[in-house]
Motif scaffolding. Structure first.
Motif, short mmCIF file in Angstrom:
data_model
loop_
_atom_site.label_atom_id
_atom_site.label_comp_id
_atom_site.label_asym_id
_atom_site.label_seq_id
_atom_site.Cartn_x
_atom_site.Cartn_y
_atom_site.Cartn_z
N ALA A 229 0.84 -1.21 0.00
CA ALA A 229 0.00 0.00 0.00
C ALA A 229 0.87 1.26 0.00
O ALA A 229 0.56 2.25 -0.69
N LEU A 230 1.99 1.23 0.74
CA LEU A 230 2.89 2.39 0.76
C LEU A 230 3.42 2.68 -0.65
O LEU A 230 3.52 3.83 -1.08
N GLN A 231 3.72 1.59 -1.38
CA GLN A 231 4.27 1.76 -2.74
C GLN A 231 3.23 2.34 -3.70
O GLN A 231 3.57 2.90 -4.72
N GLY A 232 1.94 2.18 -3.36
CA GLY A 232 0.87 2.68 -4.24
C GLY A 232 0.50 4.12 -3.97
O GLY A 232 -0.30 4.71 -4.70
N ALA A 261 10.18 1.24 2.80
CA ALA A 261 9.12 1.61 1.85
C ALA A 261 8.56 3.00 2.12
O ALA A 261 7.61 3.42 1.46
N GLY A 262 9.13 3.69 3.11
CA GLY A 262 8.76 5.09 3.31
C GLY A 262 7.82 5.37 4.46
O GLY A 262 7.32 6.50 4.60
N ALA A 263 7.57 4.35 5.31
CA ALA A 263 6.67 4.60 6.45
C ALA A 263 7.28 5.64 7.39
O ALA A 263 8.49 5.63 7.63
N GLY A 264 6.43 6.52 7.89
CA GLY A 264 6.87 7.44 8.94
C GLY A 264 6.66 6.73 10.26
O GLY A 264 7.33 5.75 10.57
N ARG A 265 5.67 7.16 11.03
CA ARG A 265 5.40 6.48 12.31
C ARG A 265 4.71 5.14 12.08
O ARG A 265 3.88 5.01 11.17
N ILE A 266 5.06 4.16 12.89
CA ILE A 266 4.41 2.85 12.87
C ILE A 266 3.85 2.62 14.27
O ILE A 266 4.61 2.65 15.25
#
Ligand code: R5P
Length: 306
Positions: A229-232, A261-266
């Motif tokens: 989903a991040l890639q989309g 893949a570019g996630a900020g906060r998890i």
């Protein structure tokens, strides 16, 4: 109900339940022998009173034998009804025979543990082909929903969110969270080809360019669904996306994959204790446990295993 017991590793969550319900916690120890067998020892339960065992069920296989032994021991020592508080419920995703010869693990696991307890409280079990918990777990099961706490966290920490569901099954959580926030949402389509091989197709998010994408799913395991989903997402979007899972199982490389893949906060709920568990769901779980504690006394099922 008279008291709570915590299986090893569940003491912190159980103590939150103690604070919210006022129920005391009694001691429970599991000794592991050098040969790998376990010995359970409990502080005696009050006779003829209901008790609850707290045990979240990530990495379930090693937890099940001590859990069944504890439930049986509490009954032998005089407890009336024995309930299970399992903030995360394992095996719910294998809810059909996807290929010939496979086990329908959700049903088997539900019958195995459900036969040992009188009631169950859990948080957002993965209900997909099963629509209600009792289709897999043959007992008095109560589901606590995390949407209100997830929405509250987003409302307090994220500016102008766009809620993103990474697959069709997430629609139920995404819609609920977005409605509570009055935020727009989009839901992707997913095709899974293997444990770490998923394709996620997301509608164009460019129309929401100024917003912060907040991906919301029930479970983050390998992390590949979130990565897809991040890639989309619109690459020109200026705000770092936030990834929220109700249950953070996290395979060993999952967090690194998400970051790459570019996630900020998890962020996850504290149904599983880990560094991302910033959303506290214990008050909601405690409210349901307290309801059961007040419920009129029913005859115990006696822990008859199937
Ligand atoms: C399944 O459909 C669940 O809702 C989650 O999307 C899935 O379990 C996530 O798994 P993973 O992190 O391994 O992609």
């Amino acid at each position: 109900m008279s008291c709570l017991y915590a299986m090893p590793g569940n003491e912190a969550f159980a103590d939150r339940l103690v604070r919210h319900t006022g129920l005391p916690r009694r001691e429970l120890r599991v000794h592991r022998f050098p040969d790998g067998e376990s010995l359970v020892r409990v502080e005696l339960p009050p006779a003829h009173e209901d008790v609850a065992l707290v045990c979240t069920l990530d990495n379930p296989d090693g937890k099940v034998v001590p859990l069944l032994m504890t439930a049986a021991t509490l009954r032998e020592l005089g407890a009336a009804r024995v309930g299970l508080v399992a903030p995360y419920l394992a095996y719910m995703r294998q809810d059909t025979r996807f290929h010939p010869g496979e086990a329908v693990s959700a049903r088997i696991f539900g019958r195995l543990l459900g036969g040992a307890f009188d009631w169950l409280v859990t948080v957002d079990p993965h209900l997909h082909r099963y629509h209600t918990l009792d289709q897999a777990w043959p007992l008095d099961g109560r589901v606590v929903h995390a949407a209100a706490q997830v929405a509250a966290w987003i409302g307090a920490h994220v500016d102008a969110p766009l809620i993103v569901g990474p697959d069709g099954e997430s629609d139920q959580w995404v819609r609920d969270v977005a409605t509570r926030l009055g935020a727009p949402f989009v839901v992707a389509r997913k095709a899974r080809h293997g444990d770490r091989d998923v394709d996620v197709t997301l509608a164009d998010t460019a129309p929401w360019k100024g917003r912060t994408p907040v991906l919301v799913d029930d479970i983050i395991s390998s992390g590949r669904t979130m990565v897809g989903a991040l890639q989309g997402l619109d690459p020109a979007g200026s705000r770092a996306p936030v990834c929220i899972g109700v249950h953070g199982i996290f395979a060993p490389d999952a967090l690194a994959q998400l970051a790459a893949a570019g996630a900020g906060r998890i962020v996850t709920c504290n149904t599983i204790d880990n560094a991302t568990a910033l959303i506290d769901i214990s008050a909601d779980v405690a409210a349901t446990v307290a309801e059961l504690a007040r419920a009129p006394h029913h005859e115990s099922r006696g822990g008859n295993l199937p």
